[in-house]
Design a protein around this motif. Structure first.
Motif, PDB file in Angstrom:
ATOM      1  N   LEU B  83       0.858  -1.315   0.069  1.00  0.00           N
ATOM      2  CA  LEU B  83       0.123   0.017  -0.010  1.00  0.00           C
ATOM      3  C   LEU B  83       0.732   1.180  -0.029  1.00  0.00           C
ATOM      4  CD1 LEU B  83      -3.023  -0.849   2.415  1.00  0.00           C
ATOM      5  CD2 LEU B  83      -3.074  -0.023   0.018  1.00  0.00           C
ATOM      6  N   GLU B  89       3.064   8.251   2.402  1.00  0.00           N
ATOM      7  CA  GLU B  89       2.012   7.390   1.883  1.00  0.00           C
ATOM      8  C   GLU B  89       2.079   6.074   2.812  1.00  0.00           C
ATOM      9  OE1 GLU B  89       0.374   6.307  -2.329  1.00  0.00           O
ATOM     10  OE2 GLU B  89       2.176   5.165  -1.815  1.00  0.00           O
ATOM     11  N   ASP B  91       3.567   5.640   5.531  1.00  0.00           N
ATOM     12  CA  ASP B  91       3.207   5.960   7.137  1.00  0.00           C
ATOM     13  C   ASP B  91       1.602   5.979   7.230  1.00  0.00           C
ATOM     14  OD1 ASP B  91       3.891   7.381   9.899  1.00  0.00           O
ATOM     15  OD2 ASP B  91       2.208   8.426   8.985  1.00  0.00           O
ATOM     16  N   VAL B  92       0.969   6.563   6.517  1.00  0.00           N
ATOM     17  CA  VAL B  92      -0.744   6.661   6.528  1.00  0.00           C
ATOM     18  C   VAL B  92      -1.087   5.278   6.356  1.00  0.00           C
ATOM     19  CG1 VAL B  92      -2.681   7.643   5.564  1.00  0.00           C
ATOM     20  CG2 VAL B  92      -0.922   9.074   6.040  1.00  0.00           C
ATOM     21  N   ALA B  93      -0.621   4.537   5.389  1.00  0.00           N
ATOM     22  CA  ALA B  93      -1.164   3.201   4.960  1.00  0.00           C
ATOM     23  C   ALA B  93      -0.769   2.181   5.992  1.00  0.00           C
ATOM     24  CB  ALA B  93      -0.556   2.783   3.645  1.00  0.00           C
ATOM     25  N   GLY B  95      -0.813   3.151   9.212  1.00  0.00           N
ATOM     26  CA  GLY B  95      -1.802   3.386  10.228  1.00  0.00           C
ATOM     27  C   GLY B  95      -3.189   3.137   9.881  1.00  0.00           C
ATOM     28  N   ILE B  96      -3.559   3.011   8.715  1.00  0.00           N
ATOM     29  CA  ILE B  96      -4.815   2.461   8.253  1.00  0.00           C
ATOM     30  C   ILE B  96      -5.219   0.847   8.726  1.00  0.00           C
ATOM     31  CG2 ILE B  96      -6.651   2.362   6.489  1.00  0.00           C
ATOM     32  CD1 ILE B  96      -6.559   5.205   7.284  1.00  0.00           C
ATOM     33  N   LEU B  98      -3.327  -1.026  10.592  1.00  0.00           N
ATOM     34  CA  LEU B  98      -3.362  -0.898  12.044  1.00  0.00           C
ATOM     35  C   LEU B  98      -4.612  -0.625  12.644  1.00  0.00           C
ATOM     36  CD1 LEU B  98      -1.694  -1.587  14.653  1.00  0.00           C
ATOM     37  CD2 LEU B  98      -0.684   0.526  14.395  1.00  0.00           C
ATOM     38  N   SER B  99      -5.021   0.511  12.038  1.00  0.00           N
ATOM     39  CA  SER B  99      -6.359   0.793  12.795  1.00  0.00           C
ATOM     40  C   SER B  99      -7.507  -0.259  12.358  1.00  0.00           C
ATOM     41  CB  SER B  99      -6.793   2.036  12.202  1.00  0.00           C
ATOM     42  OG  SER B  99      -8.042   2.229  12.195  1.00  0.00           O
ATOM     43  N   LEU B 100      -7.532  -0.592  11.501  1.00  0.00           N
ATOM     44  CA  LEU B 100      -8.459  -1.592  10.903  1.00  0.00           C
ATOM     45  C   LEU B 100      -8.312  -2.944  11.504  1.00  0.00           C
ATOM     46  CD1 LEU B 100     -10.813  -2.189   8.973  1.00  0.00           C
ATOM     47  CD2 LEU B 100      -9.208  -3.030   7.188  1.00  0.00           C
ATOM     48  N   LEU B 102      -6.876  -3.469  14.557  1.00  0.00           N
ATOM     49  CA  LEU B 102      -7.241  -3.335  15.896  1.00  0.00           C
ATOM     50  C   LEU B 102      -8.758  -3.101  16.040  1.00  0.00           C
ATOM     51  CD1 LEU B 102      -4.591  -0.558  17.134  1.00  0.00           C
ATOM     52  CD2 LEU B 102      -4.721  -2.842  18.015  1.00  0.00           C
ATOM     53  N   GLY B 103      -9.414  -2.736  15.100  1.00  0.00           N
ATOM     54  CA  GLY B 103     -10.919  -2.621  15.028  1.00  0.00           C
ATOM     55  C   GLY B 103     -11.409  -3.914  15.219  1.00  0.00           C
TER      56      GLY B 103
END
Lengths: 282, 289, 275
Positions: B83, B89, B91-93, B95-96, B98-100, B102-103
């Motif tokens: 990604l 890009e 860094d943000v990818a 994060g996304i 990881l966030s997904l 963790l969710g």
């Protein structure tokens, strides 16, 4: 009104705890997306993940010391922001972020085992308790929102300048290092407001996802920030409806919905990049 | 002192903790040097967190959490790798992703707690402890450690080249994309096995801390790898010993958490390296987007 | 330091360095630098890596204080006159998805350092439009900066530097990584900045050849020392030989000048070398 009842289960908008959840959730969405705009611009997702996560240790410490968890959150998120800022040089930011985060969590593990390891209020902070928010909590969150929005508005231009063109901004008299610190403190402020609502693990979802999607959809900075805020609000609202409907944790829906918006943003950007390439190279 | 060490080794749980902790520290220490040099600390940390979601899924599905950790970790690593190409890009990818994850992890934990008998599963997955590891995983963990170190040995030279100067490496015919992808695989396995036995917290600490210190203290990548492994081992052995000692400390009669000691030792190593570095020259480090 | 051309003309000097000496980490980087530049003068700053070019720019920008000597811009101390200096940084490469349009970048040059939101206003927009128009960037004013070509981006950075109406503009390697056509366009634009707008320009480059046609004087840096004068006065065997401290050959072929010498001098003729 009848149509609303058909579409939504009763109490979604009227139950007291849901009213609080709507207000607090919306406030956190606006704040996170605004600060998140700069997080995405600077590529600072790791700090945005680490600061709220580290603040969890502060809450555990507050429980141990018999203090207010919100104070613990604020102290630890502020300290970890300053820790990251003072240990980092530009090239080593991600490793110092990791070390500050693990140090805070190590302390958290100690606090948890020294105190009552299964204090429910501490675990609630891990995953958030958006439907357990009281009226005084709402007031506190709104105050933090006002403070953080004011700070963002004041910092907006120099922080934008230092984020998109650091060399020129420095030459124009924008102090680079001070901007780095102020930015991390802004993240800490947003984290303090967001952690009680969406939890230490997932509050960065609201900072990164909507803002990243906004920056794909928007053209200029103001437009991107605005779209990010709208996407943040939509994400929280949709998540509240889903969570109320299914009884499943709101954090899951927040993470899933923001990831979907991010995916749409990337798709949009990919499509318009193709158009643009056709324009630029004749 | 000898008597103390002997008493450490006679206790079953402590012995397992020392053996497994050392395996994990050595693997993470070696891989960590490249993670630090390539500026991939966020990915390395995220993989540890992501793995817990896989472990929760495995727990719900009734299979060994080891496969959950490794499977989801490898998938997450490949996701991050594909990604994000440019630094911001990526860094943000990360994060996304990881966030997904963790969710989804939050959802799975919720399902677990809905079960009639949740037991200690959720807590163990979130805060895995090196003292409660089942001695039966020693074999698989040793196997995965050997595999990671072998992969690292095979990748070593192209990896150093790609890390120090990606453009020149590509021009010289090094398949940089394949090298990066394979290295991400090595990170994923190293991080997941340590997250499994020591928890996501310690996996990040052991991956980044000793390596960050070692890179500042040495001039060559090879020396850094050796020192990083040593520093990691030191942190684990000292941490386990202190945790064992702490059973006698107030206010608890059950001992202080071992993760606290290991993290603090790792942090101390890093801070010392920052002070010690003043007189030394920085090695040729370069962040790779 | 050899100031081969005495400052002539009535105009007051805009940029003055007197007896400037800078050390970084105990090592002298620049020493005995004296120079005095007039309004509308385009000066090429040439020299091998490590000659002190970037340090010189930092001093003029007020980001670094010299250990000795004075830097005066428009008669003021450099620290106090940041608004009088425009700056085009080396290798600015924004991400393709950076949410910033060409117009936004130029506007930041006007008031980006001030607190709060900008309240917009017709005046501000007109100034941005004028700057974009002057450098010929109007056609891509609303494009994201990350999707512009190297030449388009350099024009934009010139507009960004000019919009605060500085008296001095510093450009750090603006020609690096540009194709020949874009190089010519940027050189012509920079020439107009100096000769039409009367702004003093310092242009740092590895290769003097692309700017021979617009350059008024050359500032040659080597071993922390400088020689200033016209090309014919400075780019000579004796002057450069003394500056470098060993034998140098200056070769002129097909209107191009090549400086050939010891091992560290080869880079001078390399147009594609990175810093």
């Amino acid at each position: 009104m009848h149509l609303l009842h058909v579409l939504f289960p009763s109490g979604l908008f009227t139950a007291d705890f849901m009213v609080n959840a709507w207000i607090a959730g919306s406030a956190v969405a606006v704040l996170s997306a605004s600060v998140g705009f700069f997080v995405v611009l600077r590529g600072a997702s790791f700090a945005a993940h680490a600061i709220p996560r580290a603040s969890f240790a502060g809450a555990a410490g507050a429980v141990l010391a018999g203090g207010d968890t919100l104070v613990g959150l604020a102290v630890f998120s502020g300290l970890s922001a300053l820790g990251i800022a003072s240990l980092s040089s530009r090239r080593h930011e991600s490793q110092t972020t990791a070390l500050v985060l693990t140090a805070a969590l190590g302390l958290g593990a100690l606090f948890l085992s020294l105190g009552n390891a299964y204090a429910p209020e501490v675990y609630a902070l891990l995953f958030g308790q958006i439907v357990g928010i009281s009226r005084p909590d709402v007031v506190g969150i709104l105050l933090l929102l006002a403070l953080a929005l004011l700070a963002t508005a004041i910092l907006y231009r120099p922080l934008l300048y230092a984020s998109v063109a650091p060399d020129v901004a420095e030459a124009k008299g924008v102090p680079r290092r001070r901007m780095d610190i102020l930015f991390l403190l802004l993240v800490a402020l947003a984290a303090t407001a967001a952690v009680p609502v969406v939890g230490a693990l997932l509050s960065f979802s609201l900072m990164v996802g909507p803002a990243a999607a906004g920056s794909y959809f928007g053209r200029g900075p103001a437009q991107s920030l605005g779209i990010g805020v709208v996407i943040g609000l939509l994400s929280v609202w949709l998540s509240l409806v889903f969570a109320y409907d299914t009884g499943m944790p709101v954090g899951f829906f927040v993470a899933a919905v923001t990831a979907v918006f991010y995916g749409l943003g990337r798709l949009w950007s990919r499509l318009s990049e193709g158009e643009n390439a056709a324009r630029v190279s004749p | 002192m000898a008597a103390f060490i002997a008493s450490l080794l006679t206790l079953g749980a402590t012995r397992t903790a020392l053996v497994i902790g050392s395996l994990v520290a050595a693997t993470s220490g070696a891989v960590g040097v490249f993670v630090v040099l390539r500026g991939q600390s966020f990915s390395g940390h995220a993989l540890g967190d992501i793995g817990t979601t896989g472990a929760a899924a495995a727990y719900l599905g009734g299979i060994s959490p080891l496969y959950g950790f490794i499977g989801v970790g490898v998938l997450g690593g490949l996701g991050i790798e594909t990604l994000g190409e440019r630094a911001r890009e990526r860094d943000v990818a990360t994060g996304i992703v990881l966030s997904l994850m963790l969710g989804i992890g939050a959802l799975l934990l919720y399902f677990m707690t809905q079960r009639p008998n949740p037991g200690s599963g959720p807590v163990a997955i979130l805060f895995g402890s090196i003292f409660t590891v089942d001695p039966g995983v020693t074999g698989p963990v040793a196997l995965f450690s050997v595999l990671v170190l072998l992969l690292l040995a095979v990748l070593y030279r192209p990896l150093v080249f790609t890390t120090v100067n990606p453009q020149v490496a590509r021009a010289a015919g090094v398949p940089t994309t394949a090298v990066s992808l394979l290295f991400m695989l090595a990170i994923a396995v190293a991080v997941e096995e340590s997250a499994l036995v020591a928890g996501a917290l310690l996996s990040t600490a052991l991956l980044i801390g000793p390596a960050s210190a070692a890179v500042r203290w040495t001039r060559h990548v090879g020396e850094a790898v050796a020192l990083s492994v040593l520093l990691g081992l030191l942190a684990v052995v000292l941490g386990v010993a202190l945790a064992y000692q702490s059973y006698a400390w107030p206010p608890l009669d059950r001992g202080w958490p071992v993760s606290f000691f290991i993290v603090m030792i790792v942090l101390l190593e890093y801070l010392l390296s920052r002070i010690g570095r003043r007189t030394r020259q920085e090695p040729a480090t370069r962040q790779v987007p | 330091m050899r100031n081969l051309q005495p400052v002539a003309g009535q105009a007051q000097p805009v940029l003055e360095l007197a007896g400037v000496r800078v050390s970084l980490g105990g090592r002298p980087v620049l020493q005995g630098i004296d120079l005095s530049l007039r309004p509308g003068e385009l000066v090429g700053v040439i020299g091998p890596n490590g000659a002190g070019k970037t340090t010189l720019l930092k001093i003029i920008l007020g980001l670094l204080r010299p250990d000795q000597g004075k830097v005066r811009i428009g008669g003021h101390d450099a620290q106090a006159s940041r608004s009088l200096v425009g700056y085009v940084p080396q290798s600015y490469t924004p991400d393709p998805d950076l949410p910033l349009t060409a117009r936004d970048l130029v506007a930041l040059g006007l008031d980006g350092a001030r607190w709060g939101f900008s309240l917009g206003g017709r005046n501000r927009r007109a100034k941005v439009d004028e700057a974009l128009n002057w450098v010929g960037a109007s056609s891509y004013a609303d494009q994201p900066v990350g999707r512009l070509s190297g030449g388009e981006l350099q024009r934009l950075l010139v507009a960004h530097a000019l919009i605060s109406e500085p008296r001095v503009v510093l450009l750090d390697e603006p020609l690096a990584n540009l194709d020949l056509r874009s190089q010519d366009e940027v050189v012509a634009l920079v020439g107009r900045v100096a000769h039409e707008r009367g702004v003093t320009v310092l242009l740092v480059t590895h290769d003097m050849n692309p700017i021979l046609g617009v350059m008024d004087r050359i500032l040659y840096l080597a071993r922390g020392q400088a020689a200033l004068g016209t090309v014919d006065e400075v780019v000579r065997q004796d002057v450069l030989g003394q500056l470098y401290g060993h034998h140098i050959d200056v070769v002129r072929v097909h209107g191009r000048i090549l400086v050939v010498g010891g091992p560290d001098v080869e880079a001078l003729t390399c147009t594609t070398c990175d810093a």
